[in-house]
Write an enzyme that holds these catalytic residues in place. Sequence first.
Site, mmCIF file in Angstrom:
data_model
loop_
_atom_site.group_PDB
_atom_site.id
_atom_site.type_symbol
_atom_site.label_atom_id
_atom_site.label_comp_id
_atom_site.label_asym_id
_atom_site.label_seq_id
_atom_site.Cartn_x
_atom_site.Cartn_y
_atom_site.Cartn_z
ATOM 1 N N TYR A 72 -11.464 -1.532 17.742
ATOM 2 C CA TYR A 72 -12.095 -0.819 16.624
ATOM 3 C C TYR A 72 -11.388 0.518 16.380
ATOM 4 C CZ TYR A 72 -15.908 0.835 13.617
ATOM 5 O OH TYR A 72 -16.649 1.279 12.561
ATOM 6 N N PHE A 124 -2.231 1.788 -14.104
ATOM 7 C CA PHE A 124 -2.664 0.396 -13.931
ATOM 8 C C PHE A 124 -4.166 0.315 -14.216
ATOM 9 C CE2 PHE A 124 -4.105 -3.224 -11.314
ATOM 10 C CZ PHE A 124 -3.457 -4.206 -12.022
ATOM 11 N N ASP A 125 -4.665 -0.886 -14.554
ATOM 12 C CA ASP A 125 -6.063 -0.985 -15.000
ATOM 13 C C ASP A 125 -7.089 -0.556 -13.947
ATOM 14 O OD1 ASP A 125 -5.289 -3.335 -13.730
ATOM 15 O OD2 ASP A 125 -6.699 -4.590 -14.798
ATOM 16 N N ASP A 215 1.617 5.910 -7.338
ATOM 17 C CA ASP A 215 0.984 4.597 -7.220
ATOM 18 C C ASP A 215 2.138 3.663 -6.849
ATOM 19 O OD1 ASP A 215 -0.052 2.092 -7.553
ATOM 20 O OD2 ASP A 215 -0.980 2.487 -9.505
ATOM 21 N N ALA A 217 2.679 0.421 -5.489
ATOM 22 C CA ALA A 217 2.666 -1.029 -5.264
ATOM 23 C C ALA A 217 4.078 -1.637 -5.218
ATOM 24 C CB ALA A 217 1.830 -1.706 -6.345
ATOM 25 N N LYS A 258 2.033 -6.304 -2.747
ATOM 26 C CA LYS A 258 3.237 -6.523 -3.561
ATOM 27 C C LYS A 258 4.473 -6.323 -2.678
ATOM 28 C CE LYS A 258 0.018 -5.562 -6.869
ATOM 29 N NZ LYS A 258 -1.356 -5.158 -6.587
ATOM 30 N N HIS A 450 -11.422 -8.337 -18.634
ATOM 31 C CA HIS A 450 -10.484 -9.469 -18.684
ATOM 32 C C HIS A 450 -10.699 -10.469 -17.552
ATOM 33 C CE1 HIS A 450 -8.597 -6.557 -16.057
ATOM 34 N NE2 HIS A 450 -7.804 -7.489 -15.585
HETATM 35 N N1 F0G Z 1 -1.491 -0.192 -8.830
HETATM 36 C C1 F0G Z 1 -0.643 -1.053 -9.411
HETATM 37 C C2 F0G Z 1 0.601 -0.545 -10.072
HETATM 38 C C3 F0G Z 1 -0.931 -2.419 -9.383
HETATM 39 O O1 F0G Z 1 -0.088 -3.264 -9.973
HETATM 40 C C4 F0G Z 1 -2.103 -2.867 -8.736
HETATM 41 C C5 F0G Z 1 -2.449 -4.274 -8.688
HETATM 42 C C6 F0G Z 1 -2.952 -1.922 -8.141
HETATM 43 C C7 F0G Z 1 -2.604 -0.586 -8.202
HETATM 44 C C8 F0G Z 1 -4.216 -2.318 -7.441
HETATM 45 O O2 F0G Z 1 -3.943 -2.929 -6.229
HETATM 46 O O3 F0G Z 1 -4.773 -5.289 -6.465
HETATM 47 O O4 F0G Z 1 -4.291 -4.291 -4.237
HETATM 48 O O5 F0G Z 1 -6.248 -3.548 -5.523
HETATM 49 N N2 F0G Z 1 -1.905 -5.123 -9.416
HETATM 50 C C9 F0G Z 1 -2.133 -6.550 -9.372
HETATM 51 C C10 F0G Z 1 -1.329 -7.203 -10.439
HETATM 52 C C11 F0G Z 1 -3.540 -6.978 -9.316
HETATM 53 O O6 F0G Z 1 -1.534 -8.413 -10.666
HETATM 54 O O7 F0G Z 1 -0.460 -6.565 -11.042
HETATM 55 P P1 F0G Z 1 -4.857 -4.086 -5.582
#
Ligand code: F0G
Length: 464
Positions: A72, A124-125, A215, A217, A258, A450
Amino acid sequence: MELPFSESYKIKMVEPIRKSSREEREAWIKEAKYNLFNLRSDQVFIDLLTDSGTGAMSDRQWSAMMLGDESYAGASSYYNLKNAIKNIIGFDYFLPTHQGRAAENVLFSALVKEGDVVPGNTHFDTTKGHIEFRKATAIDCTIDEAFDTTIDHPFKGNIDLNKLEHVFQTNPKEKIPMLIVTVTCNSSGGQPVSMQNIKEVHALAKQYGIRIIFDSARFAENAYFIKTREEGYADKSIKEIVKEMYTYADGMTMSSKKDAIVNMGGFIGLREEDLFKKASQFNIIYEGFVTYGGMSGRDMNALAQGLDEGTEFDYLETRIKQVAYLGNKLKEFGVPVQEPFGGHAIFVDAKRFLPNIPKEEYIAQTLAVELYKEAGIRGVEIGTLLADRDPVTRENRYPNLELLRLAIPRRTYTNNHMDVIATALKNVYDRRDEIKNGYTILDEAPLMRHFTVELTPAVKEMAE
Ligand code: F0G
């Protein structure tokens, strides 16, 4: 004769996928309310919904999993990951989270309050969602070139310094908790940010005393583009470029699904101890104790290994050349695609592909459904459905671009699959004039609609 390019790995384990008939797919997509997120994976032949968590781990990652320490507190796996982050990226402080949006939730809980503004290159969304959920505003400062798919610009993820300075000048410093640089910029087409731009953005942000969060990813793909496109970096290793990129950041949120090639995981990296302490409290209530925060020991081990593999040039070259292979095939067929090609995906310009569909009928979604019906290929809409409604007016936000994203999972499909995808899209393109109706919404959620939206084919009044 020069040898052709080939993958930097061989395949040890395979997973069967199944073809279906057009009749089956028409019934399935209707039942799924024309939302590709509602399909079962066995109703899909080639799944390009996302490159997130869908990659193939290496033998080394799987063997690292066997050595996972599930304690843990203070697990050796935590320290493996901490060392990998320190060595590869450079941050002293880190918090594990279960995925990228969880990292956003934890960090933004410590930083963002009502009325704040958070500038950046197209957020990102989930990032935007976490900002707007806190009644703050995300301001897009991406360069204008990013929104024209025909302009060939090597770094379409770049931030426009004038737009950024305008935000800094028109808002008090206390209202700007951070600036977010997304590397690569997913929402504008997987487009990279140049080191030059990172440096200039850093200088401006420091002049105004604003914190910079990356950010991250697809940070390694960004470094690959810097190496291959930006003067002065050709002889540097990916790891050297990554290290340099992060000297200009105060912190990072990471979706490890990613570029770190794991199926689940994320983290926050930080330089400031005070912010780390504040974020730790939120990590404990939302994710888990600070030495595991939503990840099992084995997953942290696989992630530590994945960070190392994901920042190797040979792997990145294989990956990005496969994406470009698909892009070039589509170009040969005349299909309008975003150029230059993005790192993780090919983005089809749906407005240019389907000029007969009005924007009120969700152009990119219409194309996504057509491609699924054609060959069982699942892409994703990056258009009006994703852009959601304005939180104040509740009107649809129509983005400049309507894109169909074909995200390529890492180390998963072969170039034969790329040929099938390109040919299927060509077939849809050849009959594009017959596609006259888009979709209307039956039901939608108030935020991030979406994922769950339900659609029905739009019916037009018959012309006289
Ligand atoms: N930031 C970026 C640039 C992303 O592309 C994503 C996720 C996230 C943050 C959020 O990360 O999914 O681990 O919670 N993108 C995915 C996509 C879902 O299909 O582009 P997560």
